[in-house]
Every structure is written in structure tokens, then in C-alpha cells.
Write a protein that holds these residues in place. Structure first.
Motif, PDB file in Angstrom:
ATOM      1  N   ASN A  72       1.053  -1.163   0.045  1.00 16.39           N
ATOM      2  CA  ASN A  72       0.113   0.066   0.022  1.00 16.39           C
ATOM      3  C   ASN A  72       0.826   1.168   0.088  1.00 16.39           C
ATOM      4  OD1 ASN A  72      -1.475  -2.065   2.140  1.00 16.39           O
ATOM      5  ND2 ASN A  72      -2.877  -1.209   0.598  1.00 16.39           N
ATOM      6  N   GLN A  76       0.427  -0.767   5.543  1.00 11.63           N
ATOM      7  CA  GLN A  76      -0.733  -0.996   6.413  1.00 11.63           C
ATOM      8  C   GLN A  76      -0.746  -2.281   6.756  1.00 11.63           C
ATOM      9  OE1 GLN A  76      -3.769   0.207   3.849  1.00 11.63           O
ATOM     10  NE2 GLN A  76      -4.126   2.302   4.580  1.00 11.63           N
ATOM     11  N   TYR A  78       0.529  -4.826   4.983  1.00  9.13           N
ATOM     12  CA  TYR A  78       0.325  -5.707   3.791  1.00  9.13           C
ATOM     13  C   TYR A  78       1.795  -5.484   3.156  1.00  9.13           C
ATOM     14  CZ  TYR A  78      -4.721  -5.688   4.045  1.00  9.13           C
ATOM     15  OH  TYR A  78      -5.921  -6.030   4.324  1.00  9.13           O
TER      16      TYR A  78
END
Ligand SMILES: *[C@@H]1O[C@H](CO)[C@@H](O)[C@H](O)[C@H]1NC(C)=O
Length: 132
Positions: A72, A76, A78
Motif C-alpha cells: 500500500n 498498512q 500488507y
């Protein structure tokens, strides 16, 4: 006397909760956290990405030995490990000193190795890599 204080406290709490809501903390993957926050193997790296108020233009290797990237624009939680094809690509054309480059260049490289910029404006961003 008591009322303004109470009002102030409520305001501070409100202010604080608004801000902590926006500023959720995501920590870079660590050996310990990978079980909770596993790699997204089929993800796509997003460059540049922001992590804790810092901007990153390529895969990074803090916390982990192997380089990884965020999936991202603002990290975040990820992430994925970087394979060769995941590293940030050269940006063409890019601006270096007073020239526009459409290919990797040896200009300004002491050992004559070819390099490219990772953003359109090398003069401003100074992020680069060697060309293979
Ligand atoms: C972040 O990236 C992941 C993986 O691509 C995606 O599933 C997720 O929805 C993204 N989060 C946001 C808020 O866009």
C-alpha cells in the motif's frame, strides 16, 4: 472552576482519539510478527511507499534480512518479500543535472557503471540504482 477543566479534558480526549485513529501504527515485519501478519505472496509492491513518516523508493531490509516492500502507498501491514522482478524499476526519462536521460547512463559515476534514477527528477529526489 470545575467545568472548564472538565471541558478541557473532554476536548483533549476527543482530539487524542481523532488523531490516534488516523495514525494507526503498523510495524515493519519482524521475524516474530510474520505469523500474525503474513506475507502476501501474490501482492504487488507500491513505490514509493510511506512507513512511519519516511518515504521509501525501493525494497527495504530493516527488521528482516531479506528485502521486502509495502503493498500500500502508506504501509498498512500488507507486505511481501522482494523477488528480482519486484524491485523499483528505472524511471525514464529522468532529469540529471542539465540533461534528460532516456536510458541508463555512466555520467557522474566514478567507476563508469551504468545507473538510472528511480524518480523522474534525480536532481530533487536523489534516488537511484545500478542498471543490470
Ligand atoms: C492494501 O493492499 C492490499 C494488497 O494489495 C489490499 O488487499 C488492501 O485492500 C490494501 N488496503 C487498502 C486500504 O487499500
Amino acid at each position: 472552576m470545575a467545568q472548564p477543566v472538565a471541558f478541557l479534558l473532554v476536548s483533549i480526549c476527543l482530539f487524542h482519539s481523532l488523531f490516534s485513529f488516523q495514525e494507526e501504527d503498523y510495524y515493519a515485519p519482524t521475524i516474530e510478527s510474520i505469523i500474525r501478519n503474513p506475507e502476501t505472496e501474490d501482492g504487488v509492491c507500491v513505490f514509493p511507499f510511506w512507513y512511519r513518516s519516511e518515504i521509501f523508493y525501493d525494497c527495504v531490509n530493516f527488521n528482516l534480512k531479506h528485502k521486502w516492500c509495502s503493498l500500500n502507498k502508506t504501509f498498512q501491514g500488507y507486505w511481501k518479500y522482494c523477488a528480482l522482478t519486484d524491485y523499483a524499476p528505472c524511471t525514464f526519462p529522468f532529469w540529471y543535472r542539465r540533461m534528460i536521460y532516456w536510458d541508463c547512463t555512466e555520467d557522474g559515476e566514478v567507476f563508469g557503471k551504468r545507473w538510472c534514477s528511480l524518480t523522474p527528477n534525480y536532481n530533487k529526489d536523489h534516488v537511484w540504482k545500478y542498471c543490470i
